[in-house]
Design an enzyme around this catalytic site. Sequence first.
Site, mmCIF file in Angstrom:
data_model
loop_
_atom_site.group_PDB
_atom_site.id
_atom_site.type_symbol
_atom_site.label_atom_id
_atom_site.label_comp_id
_atom_site.label_asym_id
_atom_site.label_seq_id
_atom_site.Cartn_x
_atom_site.Cartn_y
_atom_site.Cartn_z
ATOM 1 N N LYS A 188 71.013 -22.839 -45.249
ATOM 2 C CA LYS A 188 70.170 -24.047 -45.278
ATOM 3 C C LYS A 188 68.686 -23.656 -45.374
ATOM 4 O O LYS A 188 68.368 -22.503 -45.610
ATOM 5 C CB LYS A 188 70.481 -24.910 -44.055
ATOM 6 C CG LYS A 188 71.977 -25.228 -43.882
ATOM 7 C CD LYS A 188 72.505 -26.255 -44.892
ATOM 8 C CE LYS A 188 74.025 -26.329 -44.969
ATOM 9 N NZ LYS A 188 74.714 -26.938 -43.846
HETATM 10 C C1 LIG Z 1 76.074 -27.481 -43.348
HETATM 11 C C2 LIG Z 1 76.416 -28.921 -43.215
HETATM 12 C C3 LIG Z 1 76.948 -29.476 -42.044
HETATM 13 C C4 LIG Z 1 77.383 -28.632 -40.876
HETATM 14 O O1 LIG Z 1 76.377 -27.849 -40.402
HETATM 15 P P1 LIG Z 1 76.709 -26.747 -39.291
HETATM 16 O O2 LIG Z 1 75.344 -26.445 -38.722
HETATM 17 O O3 LIG Z 1 77.300 -25.584 -40.025
HETATM 18 O O4 LIG Z 1 77.628 -27.337 -38.298
HETATM 19 C C5 LIG Z 1 77.120 -30.841 -41.969
HETATM 20 N N1 LIG Z 1 76.824 -31.636 -43.003
HETATM 21 C C6 LIG Z 1 76.355 -31.144 -44.163
HETATM 22 C C7 LIG Z 1 76.006 -32.090 -45.266
HETATM 23 C C8 LIG Z 1 76.146 -29.763 -44.320
HETATM 24 O O5 LIG Z 1 75.707 -29.274 -45.478
#
Ligand SMILES: *Cc1c(COP(=O)(O)O)cnc(C)c1O
Length: 382
Positions: A188
């Site tokens: 991210k």
């Molecule tokens: C990455 C992601 C999540 C989950 O995030 P984590 O921190 O890995 O639990 C939830 N929703 C979306 C749209 C994502 O891209």
Amino acid sequence: MIPYGRQDITAEDIAAVEAVLRSDFLTQGPAVPAFEQALAAACGAGRAVAVNSATSALHIACMALGLGPGDWLWTTPNSFVASANCGLYCGAEVDFVDIDPRTYNMCPVALAEKLAQAAATGRLPKVLIPVHFAGQSADMAAIGALARQYGVRVIEDASHAVGASHEGLPVGACAHSDVVVMSFHPVKIITTAEGGVALTNDPALAQAMELYRSHGVTRDPALMQTTPEGGWCYDQLVLGYNYRMTDIQAALGLSQLQRLPAYLARRRALAARYDALLAELPVVRPWQDPRGQSAYHLYPVQLRDRARVFAALRAAGIGVNVHYIPIHTQPFWQKRGFAWGQFPQAEAYYRGAISLPLHARLTEAEQDQVVAALSEACRDID
Ligand SMILES: *Cc1c(COP(=O)(O)O)cnc(C)c1O
């Protein structure tokens, strides 16, 4: 292999983490509240509740909004499964709203139709979770207005959109929602390894989410139902979880947050460069809504013969990926009664989708390699 996404770790990040490792507190120390305050300020939110993942943030947000058995949660099929799973964690039923074929985000027109039908049959959702796909905000003014009209609570899944803005406000300001959730997974925009946050302007929601984050336990005399006999006392008020972020993670996040403006500038410059380099290729480039600025977590393109292009790019060392296999088509969700054909826009988008590599450390030479390989693969197909 040129990865589609990856973290950027500097000497400052390492020093920040090392300082925590040498300090008295690995968890429940000063780094988590410092990170929370910095996040709230950066995102224009009143309060930030840091947790061990965005998935946990979605869960405690749903709990704080009172989602439970007999309730419905609606989200978009074009997302990671976590956006839907949180409804089931609470014992609620989950349904989906199809996407807008231009933004790939939840379609306000489809939402309006589905809400009108649900109102007629007494099956309105309690919670709606739009997802800011690829880093671009959904049409929150339209979605928020519909949610207010029908009395639906809104959680924005902004896992892709740390640093994005829309209609003059940062994503995270909760202008049209109750809670905004972000992820700090390494692919991210900024990372804490694993980690996430729930942002809100409602102090009562923040307080509830803090309780659910940590076993439902408090030492705050203002919240305690017993009269503390001494400093050892704590009250468990509700059933919570251990979803806490560590100080090690928060120190990394706080250090990363200093570079958020640079990361956004780099991602946007690379996206603009893709826009130009791909102009002559038979691909649909992502559309930027002029009312906002995407954080460009992803650069998703649409093309014909996706499977062959995907295989050719992987064979050429390009770490492309696909976001997303529509949630309702997963075996788990099909067993719960969903079927292909129910959300045709999300399915059509998925059939042509490839995410090209995009991250803060991607070089222009690597980007040229991606474009050359894509151009070659498209030539084979045409
Ligand atoms: C990455 C992601 C999540 C989950 O995030 P984590 O921190 O890995 O639990 C939830 N929703 C979306 C749209 C994502 O891209």
